[in-house]
Write a protein that holds these residues in place. Structure first.
Motif, PDB file in Angstrom:
ATOM      1  N   LYS A 218       0.723  -0.855  -0.381  1.00 53.14           N
ATOM      2  CA  LYS A 218       0.086  -0.413  -0.081  1.00 53.14           C
ATOM      3  C   LYS A 218       0.740   1.256   0.239  1.00 53.14           C
ATOM      4  O   LYS A 218       0.402   2.307  -0.648  1.00 53.14           O
ATOM      5  N   SER A 219       2.195   1.146   1.203  1.00 51.49           N
ATOM      6  CA  SER A 219       2.385   2.037   0.519  1.00 51.49           C
ATOM      7  C   SER A 219       3.702   2.461  -0.029  1.00 51.49           C
ATOM      8  O   SER A 219       3.238   4.065  -0.922  1.00 51.49           O
ATOM      9  N   LEU A 221       2.478   1.658  -3.185  1.00 55.92           N
ATOM     10  CA  LEU A 221       1.278   2.216  -4.473  1.00 55.92           C
ATOM     11  C   LEU A 221       1.319   3.773  -4.200  1.00 55.92           C
ATOM     12  O   LEU A 221       0.793   4.190  -5.272  1.00 55.92           O
ATOM     13  N   SER A 222       1.449   4.019  -2.542  1.00 53.62           N
ATOM     14  CA  SER A 222       1.243   5.908  -2.609  1.00 53.62           C
ATOM     15  C   SER A 222       2.126   6.320  -3.089  1.00 53.62           C
ATOM     16  O   SER A 222       1.819   7.684  -3.474  1.00 53.62           O
TER      17      SER A 222
END
Length: 225
Positions: A218-219, A221-222
């Motif tokens: 998630k990190s 992809l952000s």
């Protein structure tokens, strides 16, 4: 260089302080050895608990009662855990130090506790450190584990491991050991990991959990492309 010098000075100060604790704890106890030399433990434990644990280790080594002291400390911890209100009573400021020492002394006497343990607890009461007693017991257990060459390892998995998985895990972890070291494996489960496991061995920690992998993904992809 300045960092190393600062650490060295702090370490020397720590050893001097631990030696003073040894002298206080061993007061009135006849040692098998008359040497006042501070005996260093096989592993260093820092903090308030480390000071008392190292002092007790040194004194008990000279007296030849390491295993006895270890057993009695764990017996004391078991009492603290099982006797309702005991931990709170020892830390209660409205109860006088003499009253606390009298209570503890009666219990220790009835159980034939080693004077080293009794004197250490008395010293902790006098110094308003008795609230750290459980931490001291844990620190002493850490030292004794190192004394026996035991390497504690905690493995937390999302689900219970099968016998086959445990066997493979022990074989892999044994590669981290040196010489006559022995693995002390403790397993636990935590469903929040989702999958995988977290391994803590010695001072190393490896997080192979699914939850952490998702967090990292998630990190990533952000981040802007």
């Amino acid at each position: 260089r300045s960092f190393k010098l600062s650490y060295y000075n702090e370490y020397k100060s720590y050893l001097r302080m631990a030696a003073r604790f040894t002298s206080t704890i061993a007061k009135g106890v006849r040692f098998m050895s008359t040497s006042s030399e501070f005996i260093r433990a096989p592993v260093q434990v820092f903090g308030i608990e480390g000071r008392y644990a190292h002092a007790l280790y040194s004194a008990a080594t000279k007296q030849g009662s390491l295993e006895t002291v270890e057993q009695q400390l764990n017996s004391l911890q078991a009492s603290i855990d099982s006797v309702s209100g005991l931990k709170e009573y020892l830390s209660l400021p409205v109860c006088s130090k003499d009253e606390k020492k009298s209570t503890i002394s009666s219990a220790f006497s009835a159980a034939s506790f080693d004077p080293l343990v009794t004197n250490m607890v008395d010293t902790m009461i006098d110094n308003n450190r008795v609230k750290h007693l459980s931490e001291v017991v844990a620190a002493f257990n850490t030292i004794m584990a190192a004394e026996r060459g035991e390497v504690p390892c905690k493995v937390t998995s999302a689900y219970d491991l099968t016998e086959g998985q445990l066997s493979s895990l022990k074989e892999s972890l044994s590669k981290f050991l040196k010489g006559n070291e022995k693995l002390l494996l403790d397993t636990a489960t935590d469903s929040s990991l989702l999958g995988g496991m977290v391994v803590e061995i010695g001072d190393k920690r490896v997080d192979m959990s699914t939850a952490t992998k998702i967090k990292k993904l998630k990190s990533a992809l952000s981040l802007p492309l």
